[in-house]
Design a protein around this motif. Structure first.
Motif, PDB file in Angstrom:
ATOM      1  N   ARG A 368       0.822  -1.243  -0.057  1.00 56.81           N
ATOM      2  CA  ARG A 368       0.062  -0.023  -0.099  1.00 56.81           C
ATOM      3  C   ARG A 368       0.824   1.254   0.112  1.00 56.81           C
ATOM      4  NH1 ARG A 368      -4.470   0.138   4.426  1.00 56.81           N
ATOM      5  NH2 ARG A 368      -4.562   2.189   3.782  1.00 56.81           N
ATOM      6  N   PHE A 369       2.165   1.050   0.085  1.00 56.94           N
ATOM      7  CA  PHE A 369       3.002   2.326   0.214  1.00 56.94           C
ATOM      8  C   PHE A 369       3.838   2.511  -1.279  1.00 56.94           C
ATOM      9  CE2 PHE A 369       3.030   0.712   4.468  1.00 56.94           C
ATOM     10  CZ  PHE A 369       2.888   1.806   5.347  1.00 56.94           C
ATOM     11  N   GLY A 370       3.857   3.664  -1.630  1.00 53.01           N
ATOM     12  CA  GLY A 370       4.572   3.889  -2.695  1.00 53.01           C
ATOM     13  C   GLY A 370       5.716   5.000  -2.741  1.00 53.01           C
ATOM     14  N   TRP A 380       9.513  11.374  -1.891  1.00 52.68           N
ATOM     15  CA  TRP A 380       8.769  11.200  -0.843  1.00 52.68           C
ATOM     16  C   TRP A 380       8.068   9.905  -0.879  1.00 52.68           C
ATOM     17  CZ3 TRP A 380       7.212  14.491  -4.836  1.00 52.68           C
ATOM     18  CH2 TRP A 380       6.086  14.430  -5.391  1.00 52.68           C
ATOM     19  N   VAL A 381       7.729   9.541   0.148  1.00 54.41           N
ATOM     20  CA  VAL A 381       6.904   8.156   0.393  1.00 54.41           C
ATOM     21  C   VAL A 381       5.330   8.609   0.786  1.00 54.41           C
ATOM     22  CG1 VAL A 381       6.671   5.983   1.548  1.00 54.41           C
ATOM     23  CG2 VAL A 381       9.068   7.015   1.078  1.00 54.41           C
ATOM     24  N   TRP A 382       4.612   7.542   0.383  1.00 52.54           N
ATOM     25  CA  TRP A 382       3.088   7.858   0.468  1.00 52.54           C
ATOM     26  C   TRP A 382       2.327   6.416   0.759  1.00 52.54           C
ATOM     27  CZ3 TRP A 382       1.314   5.064  -3.733  1.00 52.54           C
ATOM     28  CH2 TRP A 382       1.939   5.005  -5.077  1.00 52.54           C
ATOM     29  N   LEU A 383       1.142   6.832   1.301  1.00 50.51           N
ATOM     30  CA  LEU A 383       0.201   5.439   1.635  1.00 50.51           C
ATOM     31  C   LEU A 383      -0.962   5.630   0.513  1.00 50.51           C
ATOM     32  CD1 LEU A 383      -0.570   3.118   3.248  1.00 50.51           C
ATOM     33  CD2 LEU A 383      -1.895   4.863   4.522  1.00 50.51           C
ATOM     34  N   ASP A 384      -0.931   4.594  -0.370  1.00 43.44           N
ATOM     35  CA  ASP A 384      -2.124   4.498  -1.310  1.00 43.44           C
ATOM     36  C   ASP A 384      -2.192   5.312  -2.556  1.00 43.44           C
ATOM     37  OD1 ASP A 384      -3.453   2.499   0.138  1.00 43.44           O
ATOM     38  OD2 ASP A 384      -4.487   4.046   1.358  1.00 43.44           O
ATOM     39  N   LYS A 385      -1.752   6.641  -2.451  1.00 39.53           N
ATOM     40  CA  LYS A 385      -1.404   7.695  -3.574  1.00 39.53           C
ATOM     41  C   LYS A 385      -0.451   8.674  -3.270  1.00 39.53           C
ATOM     42  CE  LYS A 385      -5.956   9.828  -2.474  1.00 39.53           C
ATOM     43  NZ  LYS A 385      -7.276  10.099  -3.062  1.00 39.53           N
ATOM     44  N   PRO A 386       0.112   9.228  -4.252  1.00 45.40           N
ATOM     45  CA  PRO A 386       1.281  10.170  -4.093  1.00 45.40           C
ATOM     46  C   PRO A 386       0.567  11.505  -3.155  1.00 45.40           C
ATOM     47  CG  PRO A 386       1.195   9.283  -6.453  1.00 45.40           C
ATOM     48  CD  PRO A 386       0.085   8.958  -5.577  1.00 45.40           C
ATOM     49  N   ASP A 387      -0.696  11.721  -3.220  1.00 44.49           N
ATOM     50  CA  ASP A 387      -0.805  13.235  -2.217  1.00 44.49           C
ATOM     51  C   ASP A 387      -1.419  12.788  -1.099  1.00 44.49           C
ATOM     52  OD1 ASP A 387      -3.336  11.844  -2.799  1.00 44.49           O
ATOM     53  OD2 ASP A 387      -4.370  13.329  -3.552  1.00 44.49           O
ATOM     54  N   GLN A 388      -0.659  11.579  -0.593  1.00 43.19           N
ATOM     55  CA  GLN A 388      -1.116  11.376   0.847  1.00 43.19           C
ATOM     56  C   GLN A 388       0.331  10.795   1.488  1.00 43.19           C
ATOM     57  OE1 GLN A 388      -5.518   9.359   0.634  1.00 43.19           O
ATOM     58  NE2 GLN A 388      -3.995   8.033   1.073  1.00 43.19           N
ATOM     59  N   PRO A 389       1.176  11.735   1.598  1.00 43.06           N
ATOM     60  CA  PRO A 389       2.584  11.479   2.070  1.00 43.06           C
ATOM     61  C   PRO A 389       2.586  10.881   3.624  1.00 43.06           C
ATOM     62  CG  PRO A 389       2.402  13.937   1.960  1.00 43.06           C
ATOM     63  CD  PRO A 389       0.852  13.257   1.373  1.00 43.06           C
TER      64      PRO A 389
END
Length: 394
Positions: A368-370, A380-389
């Motif tokens: 679920r991380f990217g 930067w690292v995010w959860l589910d989608k890039p706009d959720q760092p």
């Protein structure tokens, strides 16, 4: 063992290995990779001397051929170099290069989603086996591989030539990629990184893929698959699996008593109910999430320290050695631990916050991380989608 017996043993070992690899994978091994495995046998790429077990005991093919062959065809990694090729004498031995487990090798090759004509840059030649598999699949003219250790590069090149596989083998810093004037369709690293080198992004064509093992100082775990955009950007998700040696230019060589803790340090004392085993134990998803948030924090265990009333101690420290924390277990209580913290940061508080965030986020698994990287904004690292760092510290 006669030559006929040896050949028969190698055939049996290869069939057993392919069976083990297929059991590891989510989908059966593709026929192109099965053909490559037979044409590029793994044992042809291991040195005469390998190192086995936790103590890295040397095993030579001449002295122990059956043990050596079992290691060559086990679905496990094999240490092929210690101490960066230097003789440790009576000193500490540590692994500096290894042949990756075949299961993860073929998993990564599958994840590359290769097509005929693709040009591939491999970072970390090692023994040369992975480069040989790629060269068999795509043709040697489409494969370039870079190895930081010139001795290993020369040895791998010789092994590849013996099988009439001649990809471009270069000795150099893999973080810089390669000087090829044409962009690559795929970049595959066989060493882990803590940050994606921008050179890899620049040298991959838009729409191309970067695949690399991942590591934080907290945990070496996970694969990162990025797709490169048209503006020098790259973005993609992590997946579980793998533990690879860290790229040499991203290493940190730190020890608690040598580099971090000093006699004049006066730490603050407190208590915690968060068990140190909760954040360092078998739950790799928890460790992975903590590592992504605390990108400059590492840890090590000290069992049976020479401290009254302490049965085991977890050390936590920053990679700049400026802050540290110690969490003590008295050998009895399982819900209350003593904490000592020193430096400008309160590291155990940060660990607690990172674990609390992960718990309240629903205990997400690694996939679920990217990660996204932009030339002007960094990564930067995010959860589910890039706009959720992710929340980060440090």
């Amino acid at each position: 063992m006669t030559a006929t017996d040896l050949a028969a043993s190698e055939q049996i070992a290869m069939r057993d290995l392919l069976g083990a690899v297929n059991n590891d994978l989510d989908t059966p091994l593709g026929p192109e990779w099965e053909r490559a495995a037979w044409a590029v046998p793994r044992h042809r790429f291991l040195p005469e001397r390998i190192y086995l077990g936790d103590d890295l005991e040397p095993c030579t093919r001449a002295e122990a051929p059956e043990t050596w062959l079992r290691a060559a065809y086990a679905n496990d990694s094999v240490v092929t170099q210690i101490n960066d090729g230097q003789d440790p004498g009576d000193g500490e031995r540590w692994a500096s290069s290894a042949a990756s487990a075949p299961g993860i090798v073929f998993r990564m090759l599958h994840m590359l989603d290769l097509a005929d004509g693709h040009r591939v840059l491999e970072i970390g030649t090692g023994t040369g086996w992975n480069a040989g598999l790629l060269a068999h699949r795509l043709g040697p003219e489409n494969v370039t591989t870079v190895e930081v250790d010139p001795v290993l590069a020369a040895e791998a090149d010789a092994r590849l030539r013996k099988l009439s596989l001649e990809p471009t083998v270069s000795a150099g810093d893999g973080a810089l990629g390669h000087t090829s004037t044409q962009p690559f369709d795929r970049v595959e690293a066989t060493c882990s990184v803590r940050s994606v080198p921008q050179a890899w992004v620049r040298q991959t064509r838009p729409g191309g893929v970067i695949l690399t093992p991942w590591e934080t100082p907290w945990l070496c775990y996970g694969l990162l698959r990025l797709k490169v955009g048209v503006h020098g950007d790259a973005s993609g998700r992590f997946s579980p699996h793998s533990a690879f040696m860290l790229m040499r230019n991203q290493r940190t060589d730190l020890r608690i008593y040598r580099d971090v803790v000093r006699d004049d340090h006066q730490p603050e004392e407190s208590r915690t109910t968060l068990s140190p085993w909760t954040v360092t134990g078998d739950d790799l998803a928890a460790q992975f999430a903590i590592g992504l948030q605390l990108r400059d924090v590492w840890r090590t265990w000290h069992d049976d320290p020479d401290v009254d009333g302490v049965a085991s101690r977890l050390w936590v420290a920053t990679t700049d050695a400026a802050s540290w924390a110690a969490v003590d277990w008295d050998g009895h209580s399982d819900d209350r631990f003593t904490v000592w913290q020193y430096g400008p940061r309160r590291l155990w508080n940060e660990v607690e916050a990172a674990h609390d965030w992960w718990t309240h986020a629903g205990r997400p698994a690694p996939d679920r991380f990217g990660l996204t990287t932009l030339p002007d904004r960094g990564e930067w690292v995010w959860l589910d989608k890039p706009d959720q760092p992710l929340p980060t510290t440090g």
